[in-house]
Design an enzyme around this catalytic site. Sequence first.
Site, PDB file in Angstrom:
ATOM      1  N   HIS A  11      -5.935  11.438   2.120  1.00 41.72           N
ATOM      2  CA  HIS A  11      -5.969   9.974   2.212  1.00 41.72           C
ATOM      3  C   HIS A  11      -5.973   9.428   3.633  1.00 41.72           C
ATOM      4  O   HIS A  11      -5.927   8.224   3.825  1.00 41.72           O
ATOM      5  CB  HIS A  11      -4.769   9.393   1.460  1.00 41.72           C
ATOM      6  N   MET A  62      -6.333  -1.094   1.495  1.00 45.93           N
ATOM      7  CA  MET A  62      -5.466  -0.389   0.544  1.00 45.93           C
ATOM      8  C   MET A  62      -5.264  -1.222  -0.716  1.00 45.93           C
ATOM      9  O   MET A  62      -5.255  -0.691  -1.828  1.00 45.93           O
ATOM     10  CB  MET A  62      -4.129  -0.051   1.190  1.00 45.93           C
TER      11      MET A  62
END
Length: 165
Positions: A11, A62
């Site tokens: 990530h 995000m």
Amino acid sequence: MELRVPVVGGHSGNTIVPLLSMATPQIKLSQKEMEDLVQRIQYGGDEVVKAKDGEGSATLSMAYAGARFTSSLVRAVAGAQVMESALVPLAADPQGAHQIRRLGANSLDFFAVPIELGKAGTLRIVPLDAEPNMLELKALDIAARTLKDNIAQGIKYMDSNQPIH
């Protein structure tokens, strides 16, 4: 037309491995263009912070990713077949994990892979349509080595921090 690029690994930073050679529709890039684009994908969050002169973060990115994944889960629970990429425990689908392990994930417990979502949640790890090119295989190796350390640090942290009762 929508461009779809499988992304595997982790990530952040060099753990993010976009498989540009498997883009749909297919894209043609020089080696230099591919390397530059991979760099921008891997470090896009840093680019946002820099553009904000250090006065913010890439939180909106995000939030969008979280909203998109939540929307996908809702559609899957409602009966749609939905494909997404997610960081999952590879033990959840040993057969599906075989390909990504062979390509570099090896004995890692967690790896971001394409998955199929359904009413019961994650149904399976979806195999890649092709073999990664040499640049992507090198990136997978770097990602796996970095993730091995990241996962160990995360487990150590969780083991040393007991929940508050």
